[in-house]
Design an enzyme around this catalytic site. Structure first.
Site, mmCIF file in Angstrom:
data_model
loop_
_atom_site.group_PDB
_atom_site.id
_atom_site.type_symbol
_atom_site.label_atom_id
_atom_site.label_comp_id
_atom_site.label_asym_id
_atom_site.label_seq_id
_atom_site.Cartn_x
_atom_site.Cartn_y
_atom_site.Cartn_z
ATOM 1 N N ASP A 1 0.816 -1.225 0.000
ATOM 2 C CA ASP A 1 0.000 0.000 0.000
ATOM 3 C C ASP A 1 0.848 1.272 0.000
ATOM 4 O O ASP A 1 0.316 2.373 0.127
ATOM 5 C CB ASP A 1 -0.897 0.024 1.256
ATOM 6 C CG ASP A 1 -2.246 -0.658 1.033
ATOM 7 O OD1 ASP A 1 -2.710 -0.725 -0.122
ATOM 8 O OD2 ASP A 1 -2.840 -1.118 2.041
ATOM 9 N N ARG B 1 0.704 -1.706 7.591
ATOM 10 C CA ARG B 1 1.248 -0.485 6.994
ATOM 11 C C ARG B 1 2.243 0.249 7.915
ATOM 12 O O ARG B 1 2.781 1.292 7.522
ATOM 13 C CB ARG B 1 0.110 0.470 6.580
ATOM 14 C CG ARG B 1 -0.845 -0.124 5.533
ATOM 15 C CD ARG B 1 -1.711 0.946 4.877
ATOM 16 N NE ARG B 1 -0.928 1.886 4.088
ATOM 17 C CZ ARG B 1 -1.419 2.990 3.518
ATOM 18 N NH1 ARG B 1 -2.697 3.290 3.664
ATOM 19 N NH2 ARG B 1 -0.644 3.796 2.817
ATOM 20 N N ARG C 1 -9.945 5.477 10.932
ATOM 21 C CA ARG C 1 -8.489 5.369 11.011
ATOM 22 C C ARG C 1 -7.921 6.307 12.078
ATOM 23 O O ARG C 1 -7.550 5.871 13.148
ATOM 24 C CB ARG C 1 -7.865 5.626 9.643
ATOM 25 C CG ARG C 1 -8.303 4.605 8.566
ATOM 26 C CD ARG C 1 -7.711 3.243 8.812
ATOM 27 N NE ARG C 1 -8.112 2.266 7.816
ATOM 28 C CZ ARG C 1 -7.502 2.060 6.661
ATOM 29 N NH1 ARG C 1 -6.455 2.772 6.332
ATOM 30 N NH2 ARG C 1 -7.931 1.130 5.836
ATOM 31 N N HIS D 1 -11.271 7.204 4.921
ATOM 32 C CA HIS D 1 -10.348 8.331 5.097
ATOM 33 C C HIS D 1 -11.072 9.598 4.655
ATOM 34 O O HIS D 1 -11.858 9.554 3.696
ATOM 35 C CB HIS D 1 -9.105 8.186 4.205
ATOM 36 C CG HIS D 1 -8.016 7.318 4.736
ATOM 37 N ND1 HIS D 1 -7.271 6.488 3.926
ATOM 38 C CD2 HIS D 1 -7.504 7.187 5.993
ATOM 39 C CE1 HIS D 1 -6.357 5.860 4.664
ATOM 40 N NE2 HIS D 1 -6.471 6.262 5.911
ATOM 41 N N CYS E 1 -4.955 9.827 -2.798
ATOM 42 C CA CYS E 1 -4.242 8.848 -1.958
ATOM 43 C C CYS E 1 -2.804 8.665 -2.428
ATOM 44 O O CYS E 1 -1.914 8.397 -1.626
ATOM 45 C CB CYS E 1 -4.938 7.489 -1.999
ATOM 46 S SG CYS E 1 -6.636 7.492 -1.450
HETATM 47 N N1 ARG Z 1 -5.329 0.186 1.072
HETATM 48 C C1 ARG Z 1 -5.058 1.449 1.677
HETATM 49 C C2 ARG Z 1 -5.609 1.497 3.091
HETATM 50 O O1 ARG Z 1 -6.678 0.982 3.294
HETATM 51 C C3 ARG Z 1 -5.612 2.569 0.870
HETATM 52 C C4 ARG Z 1 -5.202 3.911 1.363
HETATM 53 C C5 ARG Z 1 -5.847 5.017 0.626
HETATM 54 N N2 ARG Z 1 -5.290 6.255 0.970
HETATM 55 C C6 ARG Z 1 -5.946 7.401 1.199
HETATM 56 N N3 ARG Z 1 -5.275 8.482 1.368
HETATM 57 N N4 ARG Z 1 -7.260 7.407 1.300
HETATM 58 O O2 ARG Z 1 -4.995 2.006 3.997
#
Ligand code: ARG
Length: 274
Positions: A68, A93, A139, A168, A262
């Protein structure tokens, strides 16, 4: 209305190791095949668009085992010489934050700190003229909002996300210029919707179809708005409002729940945010 573009400084990460190997948002289905070469080609296209608009694009080296990492927006929030490095919610991550910390340290960012609370960088922190808009609910920890306010010495407006598809802030809201945003109200709690209505009387309100193609995951330089190519309704509205929409196809990256914004961390100059 006449709009003016300002040259921007972006950080991107080539999706050399892109994959959907785990699922941490509803878009990610690890059983679906992913074409890494296509992801790279689509990403190169995005980078070319920024360069053709006169923006500076730096890159951070992609690391194996971090599929990612292409989503560079999540690595930190940067304004002037202050950089608040992410602390990821998911262990998958976590190492990306270390890479971003090292990158920013090597570039001489003196006021550099890794967030103490979960904070997913510019995925959840969007900089406007007067404020920092900050997402929570999936998040970033709301305590990281207070932390960011102290660190950046700018008012942080806390917004609660309620739809797991828009996990997000940058999946449901785009900052278009110093005072204008586009957003998808249904992604926010009733209280946060009311806050946005109060602060941005001139906002572009997006519908379900726009949100579903990640239309709000857009990057604006004040005039040119780079957004997913199939967000055609939003592109039409942008045009009528004096912006220049530029569509790009990032369909392969959408398999991981990400698109234009993203992939793009903006290193905000203080003048841009002052
Ligand atoms: N697969 C990543 C996650 O779920 C995607 C991140 C997308 N990034 C963003 N800035 N919205 O963390």
């Amino acid at each position: 209305m006449r709009r003016t573009a300002r040259p921007r400084h972006y950080l991107m990460c080539r999706p050399a190791h892109f994959d959907v190997a785990y699922s941490i948002n509803p878009w990610m289905d690890p059983t679906k095949p992913v074409d890494t070469q296509l992801a790279i080609a689509q990403w190169e296209q995005l980078r070319k668009v920024y360069e053709s608009l006169g923006h500076t694009v730096d890159t951070i080296d992609p690391l194996p085992g971090l599929p990612d990492m292409v989503f560079a927006a999540n690595g930190a929030t940067v304004i002037g010489d202050r950089a608040l490095v992410a602390r990821f919610r998911n262990a998958e991550r976590a190492e990306e934050a270390v890479a971003h910390h090292n990158w920013l340290r090597d570039r001489g960012f003196r006021r550099l700190r890794t967030a103490g609370f979960v904070n997913e960088g510019e995925g959840d922190y969007l900089v406007t003229d007067d404020w920092i808009l900050a997402g929570t609910g999936f998040r970033s920890d709301p305590r990281s909002h207070t932390e960011a306010q102290e660190f950046f010495e700018r008012p942080v407006i806390s917004l609660r996300l309620v739809d797991p598809n828009y996990y997000h802030l940058d999946t449901a809201l785009a900052v278009l210029d110093r005072k204008t945003i586009a957003y998808y109200p249904e992604a926010f709690s009733p209280g946060s919707r009311a806050v946005l209505r109060r602060l941005f009387t001139d906002a572009i309100v997006a519908d379900d179809a726009t949100a579903a193609v990640f239309g709000l995951n857009a990057v604006s330089d004040g005039h040119n708005v780079v957004l997913p190519h199939n967000a055609t309704d939003l592109a039409g509205v942008l045009e009528r409002r004096g912006f220049n929409p530029i569509g790009v196809d990032l369909s392969e990256l959408l398999k991981a729940g990400g698109s234009v914004k993203c992939c793009t961390m903006e290193l905000h100059s203080t003048s841009s945010a002052d």
